[in-house]
Design a protein around this motif. Sequence first.
Motif, PDB file in Angstrom:
ATOM      1  N   TYR A 168       0.816  -1.210   0.000  1.00 49.10           N
ATOM      2  CA  TYR A 168       0.000   0.000   0.000  1.00 49.10           C
ATOM      3  C   TYR A 168       0.853   1.265   0.000  1.00 49.10           C
ATOM      4  O   TYR A 168       2.039   1.238   0.317  1.00 49.10           O
ATOM      5  CB  TYR A 168      -0.887   0.035   1.257  1.00 49.10           C
ATOM      6  CG  TYR A 168      -1.780  -1.167   1.412  1.00 49.10           C
ATOM      7  CD1 TYR A 168      -3.003  -1.232   0.764  1.00 49.10           C
ATOM      8  CD2 TYR A 168      -1.409  -2.237   2.232  1.00 49.10           C
ATOM      9  CE1 TYR A 168      -3.838  -2.333   0.915  1.00 49.10           C
ATOM     10  CE2 TYR A 168      -2.237  -3.338   2.389  1.00 49.10           C
ATOM     11  CZ  TYR A 168      -3.445  -3.377   1.722  1.00 49.10           C
ATOM     12  OH  TYR A 168      -4.265  -4.476   1.871  1.00 49.10           O
ATOM     13  N   GLY A 169       0.186   2.383  -0.308  1.00 49.26           N
ATOM     14  CA  GLY A 169       0.743   3.675   0.022  1.00 49.26           C
ATOM     15  C   GLY A 169       0.539   3.889   1.507  1.00 49.26           C
ATOM     16  O   GLY A 169      -0.542   3.607   2.043  1.00 49.26           O
ATOM     17  N   ILE A 170       1.581   4.349   2.203  1.00 55.39           N
ATOM     18  CA  ILE A 170       1.533   4.467   3.667  1.00 55.39           C
ATOM     19  C   ILE A 170       1.599   5.939   4.084  1.00 55.39           C
ATOM     20  O   ILE A 170       2.374   6.726   3.540  1.00 55.39           O
ATOM     21  CB  ILE A 170       2.677   3.670   4.318  1.00 55.39           C
ATOM     22  CG1 ILE A 170       2.521   2.182   3.998  1.00 55.39           C
ATOM     23  CG2 ILE A 170       2.697   3.897   5.826  1.00 55.39           C
ATOM     24  CD1 ILE A 170       1.262   1.526   4.542  1.00 55.39           C
ATOM     25  N   PHE A 171       0.791   6.271   5.078  1.00 52.92           N
ATOM     26  CA  PHE A 171       0.606   7.644   5.564  1.00 52.92           C
ATOM     27  C   PHE A 171       1.281   7.802   6.917  1.00 52.92           C
ATOM     28  O   PHE A 171       1.056   7.011   7.836  1.00 52.92           O
ATOM     29  CB  PHE A 171      -0.891   7.908   5.686  1.00 52.92           C
ATOM     30  CG  PHE A 171      -1.288   9.303   6.107  1.00 52.92           C
ATOM     31  CD1 PHE A 171      -1.709  10.225   5.171  1.00 52.92           C
ATOM     32  CD2 PHE A 171      -1.265   9.679   7.450  1.00 52.92           C
ATOM     33  CE1 PHE A 171      -2.109  11.499   5.547  1.00 52.92           C
ATOM     34  CE2 PHE A 171      -1.648  10.950   7.841  1.00 52.92           C
ATOM     35  CZ  PHE A 171      -2.079  11.861   6.885  1.00 52.92           C
ATOM     36  N   ASP A 172       2.095   8.829   7.040  1.00 53.99           N
ATOM     37  CA  ASP A 172       2.731   9.177   8.305  1.00 53.99           C
ATOM     38  C   ASP A 172       2.223  10.556   8.690  1.00 53.99           C
ATOM     39  O   ASP A 172       2.375  11.509   7.906  1.00 53.99           O
ATOM     40  CB  ASP A 172       4.250   9.188   8.151  1.00 53.99           C
ATOM     41  CG  ASP A 172       4.960   9.567   9.446  1.00 53.99           C
ATOM     42  OD1 ASP A 172       4.356   9.384  10.527  1.00 53.99           O
ATOM     43  OD2 ASP A 172       6.107  10.036   9.379  1.00 53.99           O
ATOM     44  N   GLY A 173       1.595  10.682   9.858  1.00 55.00           N
ATOM     45  CA  GLY A 173       1.035  11.976  10.215  1.00 55.00           C
ATOM     46  C   GLY A 173       0.873  12.166  11.703  1.00 55.00           C
ATOM     47  O   GLY A 173       1.059  11.248  12.503  1.00 55.00           O
TER      48      GLY A 173
END
Length: 288
Positions: A168-173
Amino acid sequence: MIRKAVIPAAGFGTRFLPITKAQPKEMIPIVDTPVIQYVVEEAVASGITDILMIIGRGKRAVEEYFDRSFELEYLLKEKRKFRELDTIRRITDMANIHFVWQKEMNGLGDAILHARDHVGNEPFAVLLGDTIFRSEIPVTRQLVEVAEKYNSSVVGLEEVPKDMVSRYGIFDGALLHDNILQAKRLVEKPTIHEAPSNLSIASRYVFTPEIFSFLEKTPPGKNNEIQITDAMQALLQNEKIYGVKLKGELFDIGDKLEFIKTNILFGMEQEDIGESLKNWLKELAQKL
């Protein structure tokens, strides 16, 4: 108000070969309804009135599905099958649906770029056709509400097992409040050791029109394709991007096992076959 959506539907569907050699993956049914219809219904329930589908070679069946069939309507009317007639008429009346062709398969980012002329200078939603959601508030609507509040791009998020982050595309926030995060970094299909989190981008987006300028400049990335995650990472240098942990149940139709499970679950809810299916499953369970 966000009124336009883009549904990329040009991929080959190689995970479902051989059926996808002649049948678009978007037309594979969940019981008796093609996957693409569930996606369109979600968009409409989220306030979308204008939908552009990006299609490619072998996808004519998708286009025909959302067109009217006067011969079939006449036949159903003559046979007084009014319930079936209402069902097929509803399909064509759900929204204004348009089509554009992606002649070469150069990735999701390239597919979305094909929507530029149609979208114009408006924010828009993107819904991928291999995932179905069920939720009290449609998940695209959840993103639209956040996008309109912050006037920024927003992505849907789902937690995945750490050993699956490379898919997947992974989100860091950073968590702002409740289920809303502000992005710090987005990474396309990282290894387990590279992944900054286990929050995957879950097939639903709302973009400002500025994304098109960044898609134009994005070189091919993973799999030698133009990755939307790479374009979003570049966009992040110019504007804020938010993520929403989606409230709802996700069904990953792109996975064979999940596809079969989804058919069983949805089948059990069907008025005409639900009880018979449940009884058969109970009998089968006793034999296993």
